[in-house]
Design a protein around this motif. Structure first.
Motif, PDB file in Angstrom:
ATOM      1  N   ASP A 119       0.819  -1.212   0.000  1.00  0.00           N
ATOM      2  CA  ASP A 119       0.000   0.000   0.000  1.00  0.00           C
ATOM      3  C   ASP A 119       0.851   1.259   0.000  1.00  0.00           C
ATOM      4  N   ASP A 120       2.116   1.127   0.341  1.00  0.00           N
ATOM      5  CA  ASP A 120       3.009   2.283   0.406  1.00  0.00           C
ATOM      6  C   ASP A 120       4.435   1.789   0.172  1.00  0.00           C
ATOM      7  N   VAL A 121       5.270   2.692  -0.332  1.00  0.00           N
ATOM      8  CA  VAL A 121       6.669   2.353  -0.607  1.00  0.00           C
ATOM      9  C   VAL A 121       7.566   3.464  -0.091  1.00  0.00           C
ATOM     10  N   LEU A 122       8.557   3.087   0.717  1.00  0.00           N
ATOM     11  CA  LEU A 122       9.590   4.005   1.184  1.00  0.00           C
ATOM     12  C   LEU A 122      10.936   3.481   0.699  1.00  0.00           C
ATOM     13  N   GLY A 123      11.698   4.343   0.035  1.00  0.00           N
ATOM     14  CA  GLY A 123      13.006   3.932  -0.470  1.00  0.00           C
ATOM     15  C   GLY A 123      13.962   5.092  -0.490  1.00  0.00           C
ATOM     16  N   THR A 124      15.201   4.819  -0.849  1.00  0.00           N
ATOM     17  CA  THR A 124      16.237   5.841  -0.879  1.00  0.00           C
ATOM     18  C   THR A 124      15.983   6.832  -2.010  1.00  0.00           C
ATOM     19  N   GLN A 125      15.978   8.129  -1.649  1.00  0.00           N
ATOM     20  CA  GLN A 125      15.884   9.191  -2.653  1.00  0.00           C
ATOM     21  C   GLN A 125      17.072  10.142  -2.438  1.00  0.00           C
ATOM     22  N   ASN A 126      16.861  11.180  -1.663  1.00  0.00           N
ATOM     23  CA  ASN A 126      17.971  12.096  -1.362  1.00  0.00           C
ATOM     24  C   ASN A 126      18.737  11.663  -0.120  1.00  0.00           C
ATOM     25  N   LEU A 127      18.155  10.729   0.636  1.00  0.00           N
ATOM     26  CA  LEU A 127      18.760  10.243   1.866  1.00  0.00           C
ATOM     27  C   LEU A 127      18.784   8.727   1.839  1.00  0.00           C
ATOM     28  N   ASN A 128      19.932   8.138   2.208  1.00  0.00           N
ATOM     29  CA  ASN A 128      20.044   6.678   2.230  1.00  0.00           C
ATOM     30  C   ASN A 128      19.156   6.128   3.335  1.00  0.00           C
ATOM     31  N   LEU A 129      18.081   5.433   2.958  1.00  0.00           N
ATOM     32  CA  LEU A 129      17.055   5.015   3.921  1.00  0.00           C
ATOM     33  C   LEU A 129      17.442   3.697   4.583  1.00  0.00           C
ATOM     34  N   ALA A 130      18.447   3.765   5.447  1.00  0.00           N
ATOM     35  CA  ALA A 130      18.908   2.573   6.160  1.00  0.00           C
ATOM     36  C   ALA A 130      19.066   2.908   7.636  1.00  0.00           C
ATOM     37  N   GLY A 131      18.885   1.900   8.497  1.00  0.00           N
ATOM     38  CA  GLY A 131      19.110   2.070   9.925  1.00  0.00           C
ATOM     39  C   GLY A 131      18.257   3.165  10.540  1.00  0.00           C
ATOM     40  N   VAL A 132      18.925   4.162  11.132  1.00  0.00           N
ATOM     41  CA  VAL A 132      18.235   5.250  11.830  1.00  0.00           C
ATOM     42  C   VAL A 132      17.347   6.037  10.885  1.00  0.00           C
ATOM     43  N   HIS A 133      17.820   6.267   9.656  1.00  0.00           N
ATOM     44  CA  HIS A 133      17.026   7.046   8.701  1.00  0.00           C
ATOM     45  C   HIS A 133      15.721   6.319   8.355  1.00  0.00           C
ATOM     46  N   LYS A 134      15.773   5.021   8.231  1.00  0.00           N
ATOM     47  CA  LYS A 134      14.544   4.266   7.965  1.00  0.00           C
ATOM     48  C   LYS A 134      13.610   4.342   9.160  1.00  0.00           C
ATOM     49  N   ARG A 135      14.161   4.179  10.356  1.00  0.00           N
ATOM     50  CA  ARG A 135      13.334   4.274  11.557  1.00  0.00           C
ATOM     51  C   ARG A 135      12.660   5.640  11.642  1.00  0.00           C
ATOM     52  N   ASP A 136      13.422   6.708  11.411  1.00  0.00           N
ATOM     53  CA  ASP A 136      12.859   8.059  11.506  1.00  0.00           C
ATOM     54  C   ASP A 136      11.755   8.273  10.476  1.00  0.00           C
ATOM     55  N   ALA A 137      11.939   7.747   9.268  1.00  0.00           N
ATOM     56  CA  ALA A 137      10.921   7.907   8.218  1.00  0.00           C
ATOM     57  C   ALA A 137       9.640   7.171   8.589  1.00  0.00           C
ATOM     58  N   LEU A 138       9.769   5.981   9.149  1.00  0.00           N
ATOM     59  CA  LEU A 138       8.584   5.215   9.543  1.00  0.00           C
ATOM     60  C   LEU A 138       7.882   5.862  10.734  1.00  0.00           C
ATOM     61  N   VAL A 139       8.652   6.345  11.697  1.00  0.00           N
ATOM     62  CA  VAL A 139       8.051   7.010  12.861  1.00  0.00           C
ATOM     63  C   VAL A 139       7.352   8.288  12.437  1.00  0.00           C
ATOM     64  N   ALA A 140       7.976   9.038  11.517  1.00  0.00           N
ATOM     65  CA  ALA A 140       7.364  10.281  11.043  1.00  0.00           C
ATOM     66  C   ALA A 140       6.036  10.020  10.339  1.00  0.00           C
ATOM     67  N   ARG A 141       5.931   8.902   9.648  1.00  0.00           N
ATOM     68  CA  ARG A 141       4.717   8.616   8.891  1.00  0.00           C
ATOM     69  C   ARG A 141       3.663   7.885   9.714  1.00  0.00           C
ATOM     70  N   TYR A 142       4.095   6.986  10.605  1.00  0.00           N
ATOM     71  CA  TYR A 142       3.127   6.139  11.312  1.00  0.00           C
ATOM     72  C   TYR A 142       3.183   6.273  12.828  1.00  0.00           C
ATOM     73  N   GLY A 143       4.145   7.034  13.346  1.00  0.00           N
ATOM     74  CA  GLY A 143       4.234   7.264  14.770  1.00  0.00           C
ATOM     75  C   GLY A 143       5.057   6.205  15.493  1.00  0.00           C
ATOM     76  N   GLU A 144       5.569   6.569  16.687  1.00  0.00           N
ATOM     77  CA  GLU A 144       6.308   5.623  17.520  1.00  0.00           C
ATOM     78  C   GLU A 144       5.395   4.481  17.926  1.00  0.00           C
ATOM     79  N   ARG A 145       5.864   3.260  17.723  1.00  0.00           N
ATOM     80  CA  ARG A 145       5.095   2.035  17.982  1.00  0.00           C
ATOM     81  C   ARG A 145       3.843   1.947  17.104  1.00  0.00           C
ATOM     82  N   GLY A 146       3.830   2.717  16.027  1.00  0.00           N
ATOM     83  CA  GLY A 146       2.654   2.704  15.166  1.00  0.00           C
ATOM     84  C   GLY A 146       2.776   1.742  13.992  1.00  0.00           C
TER      85      GLY A 146
END
Length: 487
Positions: A119-146
């Protein structure tokens, strides 16, 4: 408001489950960056140094440029089917499925479009979406523990810290224990082969039987009782084996796209995703170093030169020559013959005209069997017009059979001419018995081509000969004939 009516405020809202899924090593049993790098090297071997400049501009830029340069076939990737089936069930139950990967976003979207479960896709664009960056992107979109998160590597530990559940798929060493310390464990998917079994298959140890050719000069010169020469032959065999395994790994990395479209090659560890590509990358130089270090320390320098020539020719074959019509089979025959030359170099002997001529013709015939079998598969079973990764058309296979049969019979002619040579009379007390080897070899070569014509040949005729009972009996009879002639 009437008592029978209910406002929207009175209907409790249930938050929809969000399941984020990693790509490399999780959704697929592979690594898209490594695959893309080797695909780039195969397609653009002269542009390989451009990669260094791209890397200096950051990982995100590097991945974007690779994604622009190559287009991996997402339909044949080694997908984790048990995981996909589970995701389909969760989505049917109302969950939102998100692909969250460090791979370039365009490649991620192509995979998501192919599978049609996200239903949604998150991938590397201007920022390498790995580790902390992936976590931050998911938290920003769905919330902590979301969100729940499905991963496999140590880089996923940080994401699991912010996830409501940690689902673990084919974990790297130590990852499962660390994920459990995070708590909130969910599903587990682990169907990995043992590392030792995957390594053995990736090294293609059964193919080391080809390296027994280094002993041919020793047997032909009747010096098999010389233990010093035998020891040199054994070491040459091991050096060639390590070098060949390095080459096999490299070849499999370059041929991932084509192997996955092949009836049997798709089961090779790298193509099937049962052995890590990153580990294969490490083993390639390690085996090469072991091979040449041992050769330089314990064998004559001439052997190292032959081994280097073998490696360079194999590398050229893997990158370019295997797609050149007829050049590829001649090179294959040369690679087989090089093992015999290497045997003479390791034992400080000289290759004879008869050995080189015989080897060149018989191995050319077997190389043509290999190509003929591939074209038979393409024409008869898949109905295609061209073999993937090769320069041949399906209509060429009759011509290959004619050329291959002729080359094989030429090797028999060389053997027959050798029997009347003074060299044979000097080595054999009863050289007339060698004539019995000619019809035996004619029978075996004809049988090999009959089996290939029926579509029953293994991809590699050497492997077929090792597994075929009749071929083993022919080998025993061949040795017996030469033994009787000598004594």
């Amino acid at each position: 408001m009437n008592s029978g009516e209910k406002s929207n405020a009175e209907v409790p809202s249930v938050p929809r489950r969000v399941i984020a899924v990693d790509l490399d090593g999780t959704l697929i049993r592979s690594d898209m960056l490594i695959e893309s790098l080797f695909l780039f090297w195969r397609i653009n071997p002269l542009r390989v140094f451009e990669l260094i400049g791209w890397l200096f501009k950051g990982k995100a830029h590097f991945k974007r440029k690779i994604a622009e340069a190559v287009n991996p076939n997402v339909e044949t990737l080694p997908y984790n089917r048990p995981l996909i089936n589970w995701l389909v069930e969760q989505r049917a139950g109302g969950a939102t499925i998100v692909l969250a990967t460090a791979s370039d976003v365009r490649l991620a979207q192509e995979i998501a479009s192919h599978l049609a479960i996200f239903d949604d896709v998150l991938g590397t664009q201007n920022l390498n979406l790995a580790g902390v960056h992936k976590r931050d992107a998911l938290v920003a979109r769905y919330g902590e523990r979301g969100f729940e998160y499905v991963g496999n590597s140590s880089a996923d530990i940080r994401v699991w810290h912010s996830a409501s559940l940690a689902h673990v798929v084919n974990p790297e060493r130590g990852v499962l224990a660390r994920a459990r310390r995070v708590g909130r464990m969910g599903q587990g998917f682990d169907d990995q082969l043992s590392y030792a079994k995957g390594l053995r298959k990736a090294f293609r140890l059964h193919q080391w039987a080809k390296n027994l050719l280094v002993f041919v000069p020793l047997l032909a010169a009747h010096k098999f009782a010389d233990l010093h020469l035998v020891a040199s032959g054994v070491l040459a065999f091991l050096c060639f084996g390590a070098c060949a395994s390095s080459v096999y790994l490299l070849n499999d990395m370059l041929d991932l796209q084509d192997d996955r479209q092949h009836r049997t090659k798709r089961n090779r560890p790298l193509a099937a995703g049962t052995f890590p590509l990153f580990h294969a990358m490490l083993w390639i130089p390690a085996l090469l170093f072991i091979s040449f270090a041992a050769a330089l320390i314990w064998l004559p320098f001439k052997f190292s030169l032959v081994l280097l020539g073998y490696y360079v020719l194999t590398l050229a074959y893997s990158l370019v020559l295997k797609r050149a019509v007829m050049i590829d089979v001649v090179v294959l025959a040369m690679l087989y013959t090089t093992r015999v030359v290497a045997g003479t170099a390791a034992m400080s002997m000289k290759p004879t005209f008869w050995i080189l001529a015989f080897c060149m013709f018989i191995f050319l015939s077997l190389a043509l069997v290999k190509r003929y079998t591939e074209l038979y598969e393409v024409r008869e079973r898949r109905g295609q017009e061209k073999a993937p990764g090769r320069g041949y058309l399906a209509s060429d296979f009759e011509l290959l059979a004619s050329l291959g049969g002729s080359a094989g019979y030429m090797s028999v002619l060389v053997l027959a001419l050798y029997i009347n040579d003074p060299q044979a009379h000097a080595l054999y007390r009863h050289p007339q018995w060698l004539w019995a080897a000619c019809p035996l070899l004619l029978f075996w070569l004809s049988r090999v081509w009959i089996i290939a014509h029926r579509g029953e040949m293994h991809d590699d005729p050497i492997v077929f000969a090792l597994r075929d009972r009749m071929s083993r009996w022919v080998c025993v009879c061949f040795i017996a004939i030469f033994g009787i002639s000598a004594f």
